[in-house]
Design a protein around this motif. Structure first.
Motif, short mmCIF file in Angstrom:
data_model
loop_
_atom_site.label_atom_id
_atom_site.label_comp_id
_atom_site.label_asym_id
_atom_site.label_seq_id
_atom_site.Cartn_x
_atom_site.Cartn_y
_atom_site.Cartn_z
N UNK A 113 0.86 -1.19 0.00
CA UNK A 113 0.00 0.00 0.00
C UNK A 113 0.89 1.24 0.00
N UNK A 114 1.03 1.87 -1.15
CA UNK A 114 1.84 3.08 -1.25
C UNK A 114 0.95 4.32 -1.33
N UNK A 115 -0.33 4.11 -1.51
CA UNK A 115 -1.26 5.23 -1.63
C UNK A 115 -1.38 6.01 -0.34
N UNK A 116 -1.75 5.35 0.75
CA UNK A 116 -1.94 6.07 2.02
C UNK A 116 -0.67 6.76 2.51
N UNK A 117 0.49 6.09 2.48
CA UNK A 117 1.71 6.79 2.87
C UNK A 117 2.03 7.98 1.96
N UNK A 118 1.83 7.82 0.65
CA UNK A 118 2.13 8.91 -0.28
C UNK A 118 1.26 10.13 0.01
N UNK A 119 0.00 9.89 0.32
CA UNK A 119 -0.90 10.99 0.67
C UNK A 119 -0.41 11.70 1.93
N UNK A 120 -0.03 10.91 2.93
CA UNK A 120 0.45 11.48 4.20
C UNK A 120 1.77 12.24 4.01
N UNK A 121 2.65 11.69 3.19
CA UNK A 121 3.94 12.35 2.93
C UNK A 121 3.74 13.66 2.17
N UNK A 122 2.85 13.63 1.21
CA UNK A 122 2.55 14.85 0.45
C UNK A 122 1.96 15.91 1.37
N UNK A 123 1.04 15.48 2.23
CA UNK A 123 0.42 16.41 3.19
C UNK A 123 1.47 16.97 4.14
N UNK A 124 2.38 16.11 4.60
CA UNK A 124 3.44 16.56 5.50
C UNK A 124 4.31 17.62 4.82
N UNK A 125 4.67 17.37 3.56
CA UNK A 125 5.52 18.31 2.84
C UNK A 125 4.86 19.67 2.68
#
Length: 794
Positions: free
Chosen positions: A651-663
């Motif tokens: 699952x790379x979707x949920x982490x990618x969303x969180x990383x994008x939001x963090x950035x």
């Protein structure tokens, strides 16, 4: 290339990086490594057409998996395979050179196929390289992990070797049966190669006679050209209208053939007149009915799709022509009661689009019916992502009703390694040698080849002098090749030590539409060879559709070319969009250039925030951290833990969303803005300890963000980390920590900053100017010094 020299990220920058990666092969497989091996059985794309957006995106996901596993310390086997076998290659040759194998001959036609392959294979690997796909190798060769070609003698040799062993075990047999027939390509096809379409047709009510009573009966049919093959007329046992006809004899129109009438539950009272004619091979239900009733089928359609002598006045006509002719004859004799336009569910060949016919042909079969329970059992040993995908496999296994016809009457595919002779009315089969690729259609039989009669070995060819040995001209269904991809990858029959060490394969990533073919056949073949499940994990992806959610097609004009996207936005933007658009294992992804362009801005945001952070010297060792810095580090440690857990489940979707939001929402817009005054420490308002805490945390947050994002966007992250002296390929994936603390305080922090900036804007006050009357919430008291300084609060 230095970070300071880059103003904006661009495809030109990526070209320098990806060409270096492709040529240097940084991920070449080390067979002697002591690391655990993680193997990916990649789906080899056909090389006769450019890589489409669906392949581009799904291979990006596979690359996410491979890069993450390397960071976890695995020796990753991630090969590039190129599918160069079968009908797609033949069809491309026919179209480009305007030739037919039935006109120019086999040898010359295969030369045309090879010309197609010479011009296309490099385009495929070039596109994957531009996307940053970290295959084990981009070069062909004997080394493990090299680019493999499905039409190579080595690959085809393994297909033949497995066939020979299956033949010896008695799991292969030849039989004459009614099979699915593609009249356009003139070959047998398996059930899994058929799709069903609702095609407009006529439902024709036709008059028949009854021999014993002289009465007329009316029977409806969509296939009047097959009246000549009718073996029985049936009515439902509950249909009182026709009980008096049970056991009597119908007389077929035009042909005058006597046909028994019986009751049978297959007839539907409400369909048409309630009477049904059962033809030898009109559809699958007809075929099953003939088997059930013990009727001898008469096949009226030849291999070329034309009617034969059984069809009487229709002989020599193509099926649709014959249909028109029989309707004309029925009208002339006033035997056509009425015609009604309907949409008929019709079997269509997946490859050619031709309507499937059913004709009797000798073919080779691989036994599969007797292994259905085994298939269901071993599939339980495989982890499916998502879990719901397993039901598609289970349902297909349940639906399998005949053994697999594995032979095809085509040309550019793996030849069946058999020579055939007859002795005393029995067929003898000479088997090719395991480990030696052969082409029986053009090679003479060798005296030392083993000869079988049925399952029994009866000698070698040299023992049967004087027999006329003829090389088998048929080839294998290409799924016979594709279904051993994981065996070839792990060196089955060529390196037993390596195979035993690495089997089963770690991962099969593939599309849901080929579960019933590629996945099913691979599990079957793997089981027949090893008695084991062939994969540990299976990851199933959905589709890439256009921005409105429609399937892409040339006719609709909505096809999106990945080459155009690469040229316009670059691979990093495509990859980050692919990760953040949705969970590809659970939903179709809508391909939107606007959203891909949005992720290009994300890549530039990463560059800009990195340039800012790298203005400050990293203190190196961890200093005493302020409460605010400690909070943000803990937050990212917690996110690291969640990211790792999700990545391990593909699952790379949920982490990618969180990383994008963090950035965007946390790090660059808020933390950096508030802490930069302390990092600069102009005027000495903060202690050296506080300044070093800020600088350490800026570097920590940046490095951790880049590390977590590396599997998704490897080019920009490795460039920045490399400038910081960190070789990401040598880095272990961080473990992270789970915290019980409530990180809602970060939300309070973000909301307070937004409130102050809003008030300043409403009051026409500059962001650096002072503002009065803003009270810091109690939850943020520990951050008071930073907030007062950053916002110039009075």
């Amino acid at each position: 290339m230095k970070l300071s020299e880059i103003k904006n990220w661009s495809p030109e920058i990526e070209k320098v990086i990806t060409e270096k990666w492709k040529n240097s092969e940084p991920h070449k497989f080390d067979a002697n490594s002591k690391k655990k091996i993680y193997s990916i059985d990649t789906p080899p794309p056909y090389v006769n057409a450019p890589i489409h957006i669906g392949q581009a995106v799904t291979y990006c996901y596979m690359d996410f998996f491979a890069r993450f596993k390397r960071m976890q310390g695995y020796e990753v086997l991630f090969p590039l395979g190129l599918d160069r076998n079968g009908l797609p290659i033949e069809m491309a040759a026919e179209k480009k050179f305007k030739v037919s194998p039935f006109n120019v001959g086999r040898e010359k036609f295969m030369d045309y196929c090879k010309k197609i392959l010479e011009s296309t294979s490099s385009e495929t690997s070039d596109t994957f390289a531009k996307l940053g796909i970290s295959f084990t190798s981009y070069k062909e060769g004997p080394h493990i992990g090299a680019v493999y070609l499905t039409d190579s003698p080595e690959y085809r040799g393994v297909t033949q070797a497995t066939f020979i062993e299956l033949f010896k075990k008695g799991l292969i047999y030849e039989d004459v049966r009614i099979n699915n027939w593609d009249p356009k390509l003139q070959t047998t096809i398996a059930d899994s190669e058929i799709e069903y379409k609702d095609i407009e047709s006529n439902f024709n009510d036709v008059k028949w006679g009854v021999k014993e009573t002289g009465e007329e009966i009316v029977i409806g049919t969509t296939r009047p050209e097959l009246i000549c093959t009718c073996g029985m007329v049936i009515f439902n046992p509950g249909d009182k209208r026709y009980k008096h006809l049970d056991g009597k004899t119908a007389i077929s129109p035009i042909f005058g053939k006597e046909i028994p009438i019986k009751s049978h539950p297959l007839a539907q009272i409400e369909k048409g007149t309630g009477l049904a004619m059962m033809c030898s091979a009109g559809d699958l239900s007809d075929i099953q009915f003939f088997r059930e009733m013990g009727l001898k089928p008469e096949i009226a359609i030849e291999r070329d799709g034309k009617m034969n002598k059984i069809a009487g006045p229709l002989k020599g006509l193509k099926v649709h022509e014959a249909r028109e002719k029989i309707i004309s004859l029925l009208k002339e004799r006033k035997l056509l009661v009425k015609q009604e336009k309907i949409f008929h569910r019709t079997p269509v060949a997946e490859r050619s689009g031709a309507e499937v016919e059913f004709i009797s042909m000798p073919e080779y079969y691989l036994k599969q019916i007797e292994f259905k329970k085994d298939m269901k059992k071993i599939s339980k040993d495989i982890n499916f992502y998502p879990k719901t995908a397993k039901k598609i496999l289970d349902d297909w296994i349940d639906s399998v009703s005949i053994d697999w016809p594995i032979s095809r009457s085509r040309f550019y595919a793996t030849p069946i390694p058999l020579w055939i002779a007859e002795k005393e009315g029995k067929k003898l089969y000479a088997l090719g040698k395991t480990g030696k690729y052969c082409e029986p259609w053009k090679e003479r039989v060798n005296d030392d080849l083993e000869v079988y009669c049925g399952r029994k070995k009866i000698g070698v060819v040299g023992d049967f002098r004087g027999l006329n040995w003829v090389g088998e001209e048929k080839v294998f269904d290409t799924w016979m090749d594709s279904s051993i991809s994981e065996l070839v990858l792990l060196k089955y029959k060529s390196d037993d030590k390596f195979f035993n060490k690495t089997y089963p394969c770690s991962l099969r990533p593939q599309g849901k539409e080929i579960i019933r073919t590629w996945l099913y056949y691979t599990i079957l073949r793997g089981f027949l060879e090893t008695d084991k499940a062939c994969f540990k994990d299976v990851w199933i992806n959905q589709h890439i559709v256009d921005g409105l959610g429609y399937k892409m097609s040339k006719s609709k004009g909505n096809v999106i070319d990945p080459q155009k996207l690469l040229k316009e936005y670059g691979a990093e933007a495509i990859r980050f969009w692919a990760a953040t658009e949705g969970d590809l294992s659970k939903q179709d992804l809508k391909c939107s250039e606007e959203r891909i362009n949005g992720e290009k801005k994300t890549i530039n945001k990463i560059l800009n925030v990195s340039k800012f952070v790298m203005m400050f010297e990293n203190p190196g060792s961890k200093p005493n951290l302020t409460s605010m810095d400690s909070l943000f580090i803990d937050y990212l440690e917690d996110l690291t833990k969640k990211t790792k857990e999700n990545y391990e489940k593909y699952n790379f979707y949920n982490p990618a969303i969180e990383l994008r939001k963090f950035l965007w929402d946390t790090f660059s817009s808020h933390y950096v803005e508030i802490v930069k005054g302390r990092a600069y420490n102009q005027g000495g308002k903060f202690s050296n300890s506080e300044m070093n805490s800020a600088r350490y945390t800026l570097h920590f947050l940046l490095e951790r963000f880049l590390t977590l994002s590396f599997p998704i966007i490897p080019q920009v992250t490795s460039l920045i980390l490399g400038e910081k002296g960190i070789k990401i390929s040598d880095s272990d994936f961080p473990q992270g920590k789970k915290f019980k603390k409530d990180f809602k305080i970060i939300e309070d922090f973000v909301n307070f900053n937004s409130l102050v900036w809003k008030k300043k804007k409403e009051s026409s006050i500059g962001l650096r100017d002072s503002i009065q009357g803003v009270k810091i919430p109690a939850s943020l008291k520990d951050f008071e010094k930073d907030l007062i300084h950053a916002h110039n609060l009075i």
